[in-house]
Design a protein around this motif. Sequence first.
Motif, PDB file in Angstrom:
ATOM      1  N   LEU A 159       0.828  -1.205   0.000  1.00  0.00           N
ATOM      2  CA  LEU A 159       0.000   0.000   0.000  1.00  0.00           C
ATOM      3  C   LEU A 159       0.862   1.255   0.000  1.00  0.00           C
ATOM      4  O   LEU A 159       0.609   2.205  -0.738  1.00  0.00           O
ATOM      5  CB  LEU A 159      -0.931  -0.002   1.217  1.00  0.00           C
ATOM      6  N   SER A 160       1.895   1.257   0.850  1.00  0.00           N
ATOM      7  CA  SER A 160       2.771   2.424   0.976  1.00  0.00           C
ATOM      8  C   SER A 160       3.546   2.686  -0.310  1.00  0.00           C
ATOM      9  O   SER A 160       3.654   3.828  -0.770  1.00  0.00           O
ATOM     10  CB  SER A 160       3.754   2.234   2.136  1.00  0.00           C
ATOM     11  N   ASN A 161       4.087   1.623  -0.892  1.00  0.00           N
ATOM     12  CA  ASN A 161       4.923   1.781  -2.089  1.00  0.00           C
ATOM     13  C   ASN A 161       4.133   2.168  -3.332  1.00  0.00           C
ATOM     14  O   ASN A 161       4.703   2.689  -4.294  1.00  0.00           O
ATOM     15  CB  ASN A 161       5.701   0.493  -2.371  1.00  0.00           C
ATOM     16  N   ASN A 162       2.831   1.898  -3.311  1.00  0.00           N
ATOM     17  CA  ASN A 162       2.015   2.167  -4.499  1.00  0.00           C
ATOM     18  C   ASN A 162       0.995   3.283  -4.298  1.00  0.00           C
ATOM     19  O   ASN A 162       0.146   3.511  -5.173  1.00  0.00           O
ATOM     20  CB  ASN A 162       1.282   0.890  -4.925  1.00  0.00           C
ATOM     21  N   GLN A 163       1.089   3.990  -3.172  1.00  0.00           N
ATOM     22  CA  GLN A 163       0.087   5.011  -2.888  1.00  0.00           C
ATOM     23  C   GLN A 163       0.184   6.224  -3.814  1.00  0.00           C
ATOM     24  O   GLN A 163      -0.813   6.924  -4.033  1.00  0.00           O
ATOM     25  CB  GLN A 163       0.166   5.453  -1.428  1.00  0.00           C
ATOM     26  N   ALA A 164       1.365   6.459  -4.389  1.00  0.00           N
ATOM     27  CA  ALA A 164       1.521   7.605  -5.294  1.00  0.00           C
ATOM     28  C   ALA A 164       0.726   7.411  -6.585  1.00  0.00           C
ATOM     29  O   ALA A 164       0.235   8.377  -7.174  1.00  0.00           O
ATOM     30  CB  ALA A 164       2.999   7.821  -5.616  1.00  0.00           C
ATOM     31  N   ARG A 165       0.572   6.161  -7.008  1.00  0.00           N
ATOM     32  CA  ARG A 165      -0.137   5.903  -8.270  1.00  0.00           C
ATOM     33  C   ARG A 165      -1.596   5.495  -8.061  1.00  0.00           C
ATOM     34  O   ARG A 165      -2.351   5.416  -9.031  1.00  0.00           O
ATOM     35  CB  ARG A 165       0.581   4.794  -9.051  1.00  0.00           C
ATOM     36  N   ARG A 183      -6.595   5.289  -3.741  1.00  0.00           N
ATOM     37  CA  ARG A 183      -7.268   4.423  -2.755  1.00  0.00           C
ATOM     38  C   ARG A 183      -6.259   3.825  -1.788  1.00  0.00           C
ATOM     39  O   ARG A 183      -6.542   3.657  -0.607  1.00  0.00           O
ATOM     40  CB  ARG A 183      -8.022   3.302  -3.469  1.00  0.00           C
ATOM     41  N   TYR A 184      -5.074   3.491  -2.292  1.00  0.00           N
ATOM     42  CA  TYR A 184      -4.042   2.932  -1.428  1.00  0.00           C
ATOM     43  C   TYR A 184      -3.547   3.990  -0.438  1.00  0.00           C
ATOM     44  O   TYR A 184      -3.317   3.702   0.739  1.00  0.00           O
ATOM     45  CB  TYR A 184      -2.858   2.418  -2.256  1.00  0.00           C
ATOM     46  N   LYS A 185      -3.378   5.211  -0.927  1.00  0.00           N
ATOM     47  CA  LYS A 185      -2.947   6.297  -0.048  1.00  0.00           C
ATOM     48  C   LYS A 185      -3.977   6.540   1.046  1.00  0.00           C
ATOM     49  O   LYS A 185      -3.634   6.712   2.217  1.00  0.00           O
ATOM     50  CB  LYS A 185      -2.746   7.579  -0.857  1.00  0.00           C
ATOM     51  N   GLN A 186      -5.246   6.529   0.671  1.00  0.00           N
ATOM     52  CA  GLN A 186      -6.321   6.717   1.639  1.00  0.00           C
ATOM     53  C   GLN A 186      -6.337   5.586   2.668  1.00  0.00           C
ATOM     54  O   GLN A 186      -6.548   5.824   3.861  1.00  0.00           O
ATOM     55  CB  GLN A 186      -7.673   6.779   0.919  1.00  0.00           C
ATOM     56  N   ALA A 187      -6.094   4.356   2.210  1.00  0.00           N
ATOM     57  CA  ALA A 187      -6.096   3.202   3.114  1.00  0.00           C
ATOM     58  C   ALA A 187      -4.960   3.297   4.129  1.00  0.00           C
ATOM     59  O   ALA A 187      -5.143   2.979   5.320  1.00  0.00           O
ATOM     60  CB  ALA A 187      -5.983   1.902   2.313  1.00  0.00           C
ATOM     61  N   VAL A 188      -3.781   3.734   3.671  1.00  0.00           N
ATOM     62  CA  VAL A 188      -2.640   3.898   4.579  1.00  0.00           C
ATOM     63  C   VAL A 188      -2.961   4.933   5.642  1.00  0.00           C
ATOM     64  O   VAL A 188      -2.745   4.716   6.842  1.00  0.00           O
ATOM     65  CB  VAL A 188      -1.368   4.303   3.794  1.00  0.00           C
ATOM     66  N   GLN A 189      -3.502   6.077   5.216  1.00  0.00           N
ATOM     67  CA  GLN A 189      -3.864   7.126   6.165  1.00  0.00           C
ATOM     68  C   GLN A 189      -4.979   6.660   7.099  1.00  0.00           C
ATOM     69  O   GLN A 189      -4.964   6.958   8.306  1.00  0.00           O
ATOM     70  CB  GLN A 189      -4.306   8.379   5.414  1.00  0.00           C
ATOM     71  N   TYR A 190      -5.907   5.911   6.557  1.00  0.00           N
ATOM     72  CA  TYR A 190      -7.061   5.435   7.328  1.00  0.00           C
ATOM     73  C   TYR A 190      -6.615   4.558   8.491  1.00  0.00           C
ATOM     74  O   TYR A 190      -6.958   4.812   9.645  1.00  0.00           O
ATOM     75  CB  TYR A 190      -7.977   4.654   6.387  1.00  0.00           C
ATOM     76  N   VAL A 191      -5.837   3.532   8.196  1.00  0.00           N
ATOM     77  CA  VAL A 191      -5.476   2.579   9.241  1.00  0.00           C
ATOM     78  C   VAL A 191      -4.479   3.174  10.231  1.00  0.00           C
ATOM     79  O   VAL A 191      -4.556   2.911  11.435  1.00  0.00           O
ATOM     80  CB  VAL A 191      -4.942   1.262   8.615  1.00  0.00           C
ATOM     81  N   THR A 192      -3.542   4.009   9.760  1.00  0.00           N
ATOM     82  CA  THR A 192      -2.566   4.591  10.687  1.00  0.00           C
ATOM     83  C   THR A 192      -3.211   5.628  11.599  1.00  0.00           C
ATOM     84  O   THR A 192      -2.849   5.745  12.776  1.00  0.00           O
ATOM     85  CB  THR A 192      -1.377   5.226   9.934  1.00  0.00           C
ATOM     86  N   ARG A 193      -4.173   6.367  11.088  1.00  0.00           N
ATOM     87  CA  ARG A 193      -4.859   7.343  11.926  1.00  0.00           C
ATOM     88  C   ARG A 193      -5.757   6.660  12.959  1.00  0.00           C
ATOM     89  O   ARG A 193      -5.802   7.080  14.114  1.00  0.00           O
ATOM     90  CB  ARG A 193      -5.689   8.306  11.055  1.00  0.00           C
ATOM     91  N   ILE A 194      -6.447   5.622  12.553  1.00  0.00           N
ATOM     92  CA  ILE A 194      -7.286   4.897  13.511  1.00  0.00           C
ATOM     93  C   ILE A 194      -6.425   4.306  14.618  1.00  0.00           C
ATOM     94  O   ILE A 194      -6.782   4.348  15.808  1.00  0.00           O
ATOM     95  CB  ILE A 194      -8.109   3.801  12.808  1.00  0.00           C
TER      96      ILE A 194
END
Length: 370
Positions: free
Chosen positions: A334-340, A343-354
């Motif tokens: 998710l982290s390595n592909n969030q730039a492209r 949805r992956y960027k949102q998922a990374v932010q979602y789980v780390t913020r929770i």
Amino acid sequence: MHSNSTSGSRINFDSFFSTLPLKALVLTSALMPFHSINATKTNQYNTVVNTNTLTVVAVSSPTIVFKEGQYQHGFGYDLAQDYAQSLNVKLNFKTVPDNAAALKMVAQGKVNFAITTATFDRIEAKKLSSFSATCGDLNSLQKNGLNPEINWVFKRADDPLTETASGFICQSKQNGSIQQLASFYNRNVVKQNDWNVIQRDLKQRLPIYQASFKKTAKQYDMDWHLLAAIGYQESYLKPDSVSPTGVRGLMMLTNATARAMGVSNRTDPTQSIQGGAKYFNQMLNRYAYIQNPDRHWYALIAYNMGPGAVDAIQKRLKSQGKNPNDWINMYEFLSNNQARNGRYKQAVQYVTRIRSYLEHIKNTPTLMTI
């Protein structure tokens, strides 16, 4: 911090073991001579193998371990869990009030090793052995707001368990696991100035819905703090929230999900909490084959992106020869592909913020009404 060496006899095994694949580390330790230890003499490696259990002690802290309901997680805990998996044994993780108690348990042989922030002088005074829990990668912890001075402490430097653990840590540094774990447990994911607003929101709104969170969480055998953290991430605990895509309510359910969960009014906070908990429980059940706490993170990104997206990533990981059920691999993808992929960027932010909100709610008693 004495990053690549063990105290006591000052034996350095990292340069050798860090070049070996993880499975080879375990095999090598099983075949190697036990140095000064008599083969029949009790050592920690034999104890772990014979009991099929790795027993670790630590002091609870934001860097090492944090408890969520009946489950534990944290940078130190996850790293120990990965080491136990590499040995194909179960992890028995204990917590104590301070470093002194942890070091005492190691010295008495009551645990296989300790994860501490004790100074080298204190460890050496106990005639124990230690090495950096990051193989000297202090920067990965520092930049993520974690304490870089954590170490693994063993009774003897020449015990095979100490040797394989040292190799495992440096292998984890080489393959990126240390960096990915530190990134996931990033304490700077929420800016310091934002915490004032978050604290104000939670103090005003959480008491209103706390009873509903508790009652619903008990129904599904969940930690209510986690449900509250999901609710805050979704809507800031505002039951009338609406997104541009049409999701609505405190737990921000789609119309289809709401109907499937038996929710007739998405803006009713009690119904929304019930529907959100039911859906999250379905995601937990879907990934029941994944061990905790990883299972919780998989369920959260499935709650956010949909299980189909998670399944697709798992297939990609498997095709790359990686374990699709290991959170480190999922998070790395998710982290390595969030730039492209937004949805992956949102998922990374979602789980780390929770994860951050969960820790904050759990450790701020003044937010609770009872």
